[in-house]
Design a protein around this motif. Structure first.
Motif, short mmCIF file in Angstrom:
data_model
loop_
_atom_site.label_atom_id
_atom_site.label_comp_id
_atom_site.label_asym_id
_atom_site.label_seq_id
_atom_site.Cartn_x
_atom_site.Cartn_y
_atom_site.Cartn_z
N THR A 1 -72.50 -84.96 -97.53
CA THR A 1 -72.00 -84.14 -98.64
C THR A 1 -70.49 -83.96 -98.55
N ASP B 1 -77.15 -82.47 -105.86
CA ASP B 1 -76.05 -82.54 -106.82
C ASP B 1 -75.92 -83.93 -107.42
N TYR C 1 -74.18 -84.79 -109.69
CA TYR C 1 -72.79 -85.00 -110.09
C TYR C 1 -71.84 -85.05 -108.89
N LEU C 2 -72.35 -85.26 -107.71
CA LEU C 2 -71.49 -85.27 -106.53
C LEU C 2 -70.34 -86.29 -106.66
N LYS D 1 -67.71 -85.09 -109.18
CA LYS D 1 -66.95 -83.93 -108.72
C LYS D 1 -65.86 -84.36 -107.73
N ILE E 1 -69.14 -78.77 -105.58
CA ILE E 1 -70.25 -79.59 -105.07
C ILE E 1 -71.38 -78.67 -104.58
N ARG E 2 -72.58 -78.98 -105.06
CA ARG E 2 -73.76 -78.21 -104.65
C ARG E 2 -74.37 -78.95 -103.46
N GLN F 1 -81.50 -76.20 -104.10
CA GLN F 1 -80.15 -76.00 -104.62
C GLN F 1 -80.04 -76.30 -106.12
N ASN F 2 -80.82 -77.25 -106.59
CA ASN F 2 -80.66 -77.70 -107.99
C ASN F 2 -81.93 -77.39 -108.79
N GLU G 1 -75.35 -79.64 -115.07
CA GLU G 1 -73.98 -79.18 -115.31
C GLU G 1 -73.77 -78.56 -116.69
N TYR H 1 -72.21 -71.76 -102.56
CA TYR H 1 -71.96 -72.49 -103.81
C TYR H 1 -71.89 -71.53 -104.99
#
Ligand code: ADP
Ligand code: SF4
Length: 689
Positions: free
Chosen positions: A299, A325, A327-328, A331, A340-341, A363-364, A378, A443
């Motif tokens: 990560t 994430d 979208y890592l 980001k 970043i998640r 987390q998501n 997002e 986060y």
């Protein structure tokens, strides 16, 4: 804000045989609990990964033939033309964002259950089913090998027709091809067994077949294990792997390298940290000129860059970080590192597949909901009014509700009784090995700092009158739950002690508050997940003798679904914690606990001075119940509800989901009778008369 030039290397295109990946972010094949059963759900989920910048997005394991069927664990399939249409949903979506789509072809052998197809599985020999089902495989004869090669080739052709750019030969994780490679397992006397050259033969043939079938347009990747096993000293034993690899090194277009021990490769953060595969990768890149991908729950962009610069890998492979994430990569590209998640390594995602339900993530909360609820990690639809929202309690549910409502543009007041926000996340993250769980709070705290429309009020324990006086339009009660001292006997809660003995009955909340027992202690686990084991570890670290008893036949039974049970038990043994499975608890007298065997009923007395009850939790819903009474007396000028553990105690992922759902659905027209779109085969409107 733009990309830090330090990270430019992550965004270089990389050639893989006949195709080119737009960057080095590679979502390796990972299970989803969706497979062939939920094609639209699956395609929408993979699409978000491509949108988020993953240059290669792969499927989960694709069965090449019905004699390799893994239900109840959902797998994808490439059995016939209908599968081609289903996969096209995904490849079209992935190509829309310029990414490559990869398909992993799979034949399970003794590791496939075949409970759905009811066909006998095939393997190197007649082996017992690896997952404990009372069936054996058929030992493959030469005709079976010819059939397998034909099925593999046909599946590769279907993958190409479905639009995939990368096609995998899957030669690891204990599935059929890896059994052919394994000298201990493959004792065949023909040209497919015995010598190393013979054992490698099938893998070589399948790579050549696949290249021949689709290699003009698709890259051929091989998933391969770098080691044979882990030695007692914790060091990898490479055995013949290097020699095997050397024989095949330049045949495929890409190597996807992992290791023999799945519980290390995708280990939980309690036992395995970021980049854990590096010691196993030391020789791989020196033996092949082909690009290499490997994983490591990466990560941190700095770790990623370091892995590439030091020649460990060419691609940053990820399953879990891409789930936490999607979208890592975007980001990192946009220089939004604090957004970043980060994956916390809890493996709740993996549990979904083990249970056989679509993917979810701690987390998501949008993971798996992209299609049926139209949620996006997002983007959330904007508010429809100027309403003000009060959230009481800044634990997992409250923080996530505030974050998502903040994005929607609402004015949010988040009131927290303690000085520190985070609720159970902060408390649990302080227990042994659990530190990465703090990322769930970090986060969200970071996101809230950037939202002028969200005010956080610490040290604000609200009463009903406080809640009413705030004059919010909507109120969410997110006050959590507390561990109980009683025991739930499948019908009702039973006390186990009274009088002075009750003062020496503890709960995990006491331990997390630093109120530790003194003297020999029984940790009684009626919960079955990780909590009892970390509490036992914590008390043992304080120097007390600890026994862990559970009515279950195994310790931390549910943790078997997250692949950590084995490591938990090993750890408890290592720490000298006494383990009593199949044991119920009826009473604690102050100097002994009365246990009974759940099968025979035979009672035994365990001399202990304390008991920690890890059984169930009671919702902290006084505020909610009092508001309900006030509302019954006369309408309150606001709507209110309870979320998270206050509504229904569960794992952290459930509280995050609950908070997110509240935020997504506030002031939206929702059909409460059909709150989600059901992805399944629609048989049309004709009913039988
Ligand atoms: P969940 O997992 O549902 O989010 P947590 O236990 O993590 O639950 O968080 C609940 C939070 O609510 C805790 O931080 C707790 O301090 C806070 N809390 C409980 N009662 C009140 C109250 N009356 N006013 C404000 N905060 C409260
Ligand atoms: Fe990571 Fe846990 Fe999410 Fe899986 S469920 S991706 S391990 S945070």
């Amino acid at each position: 804000m733009g990309r830090d030039p330090r990270y430019d290397i992550l965004f270089e295109p990389v050639q893989i045989g006949p195709v080119t990946a737009p960057n080095r972010f590679f979502q390796v094949p990972h299970c989803t609990g969706m497979g062939w059963q939920y094609p639209r759900t699956l395609a929408a989920m993979r699409k978000v990964k491509a949108q988020g910048g993953w240059g290669v997005v792969c499927t989960e394991y694709n069965s090449i033939h019905p004699s390799s069927d893994d239900l109840p664990h959902p797998y994808a399939s490439l059995w016939d033309d209908s599968d081609i249409r289903a996969h096209t949903l995904m490849t079209d979506a992935v190509h829309e964002y310029g990414s490559l789509a990869g398909a992993e072809l799979w034949y399970g052998g003794a590791n496939a259950n075949n409970l759905f197809s009811r066909l006998p599985g095939m393997d190197v020999d007649s082996f017992p089913n690896a997952k404990g089902h009372p069936y054996q495989t058929r030992a493959m004869d030469k005709q079976d090998i010819r059939d397998l090669r034909r099925w593999h080739r046909k599946a590769a052709l279907r993958a190409r027709e479905a639009g995939f750019d990368v096609v995998y030969v899957y030669a690891t994780h204990g599935y059929l091809i890896s059994n052919f490679l394994n000298p201990r397992v493959n004792t065949r006397g023909d040209e497919y067994g015995g010598s190393l050259e013979n054992r490698v033969r099938l893998t070589r043939e399948l790579i050549e077949d696949t290249k021949d079938a689709v290699g003009d347009r698709c890259a051929v990747a091989v998933r391969f294990s770098a080691d044979e096993e882990i030695g007692e000293d914790g060091q990898p034993i490479f055995g013949e792997r290097r020699e095997m690899f050397e024989r095949l090194a330049d045949l495929p277009d890409l190597w996807d390298i992992n290791i023999a021990d799945y519980s290390l490769e995708m280990g939980v953060s309690r036992f395995v940290k970021e980049g854990a595969l590096e010691p196993y990768m030391q020789w791989v890149k020196s033996v092949t000129d082909k690009p290499v991908v490997t994983v490591g729950r990466f990560t941190s962009p700095d770790t990623m860059v370091s892995q590439i610069r030091r020649g460990i890998t060419d691609f940053i492979g990820a399953a879990r970080p891409s789930i936490a994430d999607p979208y890592l990569p975007k980001k990192i590209e946009q220089g939004r590192l604090s957004a970043i998640r980060e994956c916390i390594g809890c493996n709740v995602c993996y549990a979904s597949d083990t249970i056989g339900v679509p993917l979810r993530c701690t987390q998501n909360p949008t993971m798996g909901e992209e299609w049926r609820k139209d949620w996006h990690p997002e983007i959330i639809k904007k508010r429809t009014s100027d309403a003000r929202v009060l959230i009481v309690g800044a634990g997992a549910a409250g923080l996530e509700a505030a974050r998502a409502l903040g994005i929607r543009g609402y004015d949010v007041m988040l009131a927290e009784a303690s000085r520190e926000i985070g609720g159970r996340i902060v408390r649990e993250a302080a227990l042994p090995g659990m530190s990465e769980y703090i990322r769930v709070k970090d986060y969200r705290e970071q996101q809230l700092l950037e939202m002028p429309n969200v005010d956080v009020f610490r040290e604000s324990r609200l009463t009903v009158d406080d809640v009413i006086s705030v004059e919010a339009d909507h109120v969410a009660i997110a006050t959590g739950a507390s561990w109980r001292k009683e025991y739930y006997d499948d019908e009702c809660y039973q006390p186990i002690a009274s009088g002075e003995a009750l003062t020496r009955v503890f709960t995990p909340d006491d331990i997390m508050d630093g109120n530790l027992p003194n003297g020999p202690t029984l940790v009684f686990d009626g919960d079955g997940y990780y909590m009892a084991s970390v509490i036992a570890e914590r008390i043992r670290a304080a120097g007390q003798a600890v026994t862990l008893a559970t009515p279950s036949d195994s310790v931390s039974d549910w943790a078997g679904k997250t692949s950590e049970r084995w490591r938990i038990r090993t750890q408890l043994h290592r720490l000298g914690i006494n383990i009593l499975p199949s044991s119920g608890l009826t009473k604690f007298s102050g100097d002994a606990a009365t246990l009974y065997c759940v099968y025979s009923g035979r009672e035994t007395k365990l001399p202990v001075q304390n008991v920690v009850m890890v059984t169930a939790r009671k919702p902290n819903d006084d505020l909610y119940q009092t508001l309900s009474l006030r509302a019954a007396d006369g309408a309150l000028p606001f709507g209110f509800t309870r979320i998270g553990d206050c509504e229904a105690p569960g794992i952290i992922a459930a509280a995050i989901y609950s908070g997110h759902r509240y935020a997504q659905e506030l002031e939206c027209d929702l059909d409460l009778d059909v709150p989600l779109v059901h992805d399944r085969i629609d048989v049309g409107s004709e009913l039988r008369n």
